[in-house]
Scaffold this active site. Structure first.
Site, PDB file in Angstrom:
ATOM      1  CG  ASP A  88      -1.972  -1.143   1.144  1.00 33.56           C
ATOM      2  OD1 ASP A  88      -1.924  -1.939   0.188  1.00 33.56           O
ATOM      3  OD2 ASP A  88      -2.783  -1.252   2.077  1.00 33.56           O
ATOM      4  CE  LYS A 120      -3.538  -4.297   1.152  1.00 29.49           C
ATOM      5  NZ  LYS A 120      -4.248  -3.549   2.172  1.00 29.49           N
ATOM      6  CB  CYS A 151      -2.219  -2.487   5.362  1.00 29.42           C
ATOM      7  SG  CYS A 151      -3.876  -1.792   5.145  1.00 29.42           S
TER       8      CYS A 151
HETATM    9  N1  TIU Z   1      -2.732   0.410   4.233  1.00 28.96           N
HETATM   10  C1  TIU Z   1      -3.196   0.649   5.453  1.00 28.96           C
HETATM   11  O1  TIU Z   1      -2.488   0.510   6.441  1.00 28.96           O
HETATM   12  N2  TIU Z   1      -4.503   1.150   5.542  1.00 28.96           N
HETATM   13  C2  TIU Z   1      -4.914   2.006   6.530  1.00 28.96           C
HETATM   14  O2  TIU Z   1      -6.077   2.409   6.540  1.00 28.96           O
HETATM   15  N3  TIU Z   1      -3.992   2.395   7.432  1.00 28.96           N
HETATM   16  C3  TIU Z   1      -4.125   3.363   8.382  1.00 28.96           C
HETATM   17  O3  TIU Z   1      -3.229   3.483   9.231  1.00 28.96           O
HETATM   18  N4  TIU Z   1      -5.168   4.151   8.367  1.00 28.96           N
END
Ligand code: TIU
Length: 222
Positions: free
Chosen positions: A25, A130, A163
């Site tokens: 991500d 995802k 994530c």
């Molecule tokens: N990729 C991921 O970690 N999604 C989130 O929403 N993370 C946050 O810390 N908000």
């Protein structure tokens, strides 16, 4: 050829032919102003430190011929893959699907959903879209890893306690050895980053190993 990566709680042997570099991500929505991360009230500049180390490992992984996979969190434009419980959180004007300066927040195909240019995937590197925090949930990641005989994952990305953690927990339960590269991960909350890494390697490495970019580069270049 077997390599050894310096890690905690103990060094780990890895075979580059059975090791993948999984980048989680590293999207504009999390790292740049105007995206999902900022819409949640976060200071997105806190994630910038992970980009350089991540790039260094990406270069080493590509040079060593590792399978490199990228993930992106996001939803279909019609939101049909987004659970109501996820959609209803946050200020209505800044929720998933709302318009923002990088397009609709956390929606596939919008500018904010893209991986940041510094870590852009090369043609042929799988990109896993995802709908959840974990990269195994409702994706074909497990299938791709097993088809390639992968047993070990070097893990980078954001955010450490969301994530990255969810994905590493999922991977550990599926039998993959996960080495989380501390300086290649980041959180909006430095204390969560530290605690998240500590949790992984505690109790003899209860669900993984923790290492860092220089150790990964050294192991891959050996
Ligand atoms: N990729 C991921 O970690 N999604 C989130 O929403 N993370 C946050 O810390 N908000």
């Amino acid at each position: 050829m077997q390599r050894l990566i310096e890690a905690e709680p103990a060094p780990l042997g890895l075979d580059p032919a059975r090791t993948a570099f999984l980048i989680i991500d590293m999207q504009r929505d999390f790292l740049e102003p105007g995206g999902f991360g900022e819409s949640l009230g976060n200071d997105v500049s806190r994630l910038a430190a992970a980009v350089g180390p991540c790039r260094a490992v990406l270069d080493a992984a590509r040079a060593a011929g590792l399978l490199v996979l990228h993930t992106r969190e996001g939803h279909r434009p019609d939101l049909s893959d987004a659970p109501p419980a996820k959609l209803e959180r946050g200020e209505p004007a800044a929720r998933i699907g709302a318009p923002g300066p990088m397009g609709r927040i956390l929606i596939r195909g919008e500018a904010g959903h893209d991986i940041i240019p510094a870590l852009a995937p090369l043609p042929g590197e799988p990109v896993i879209d995802k709908p959840g925090k974990g990269a195994f949930y409702q994706t074909d990641l497990d299938l791709m890893l097993r088809n390639r005989g992968v047993d070990t994952l070097l893990v980078a990305g954001v955010t450490t306690e969301v994530c990255v953690h969810t994905t590493v927990r999922e991977a550990n339960d599926r039998g993959f050895r996960c080495v989380v590269l501390a300086d290649c991960c980041a959180s909006y909350f430095p204390e969560f980053h530290a605690a998240g890494l500590a949790m992984i390697k505690a109790q003899g490495g209860i669900f993984g190993w923790v290492s860092h970019s220089a150790a990964a580069v050294a192991a891959l270049g050996a």
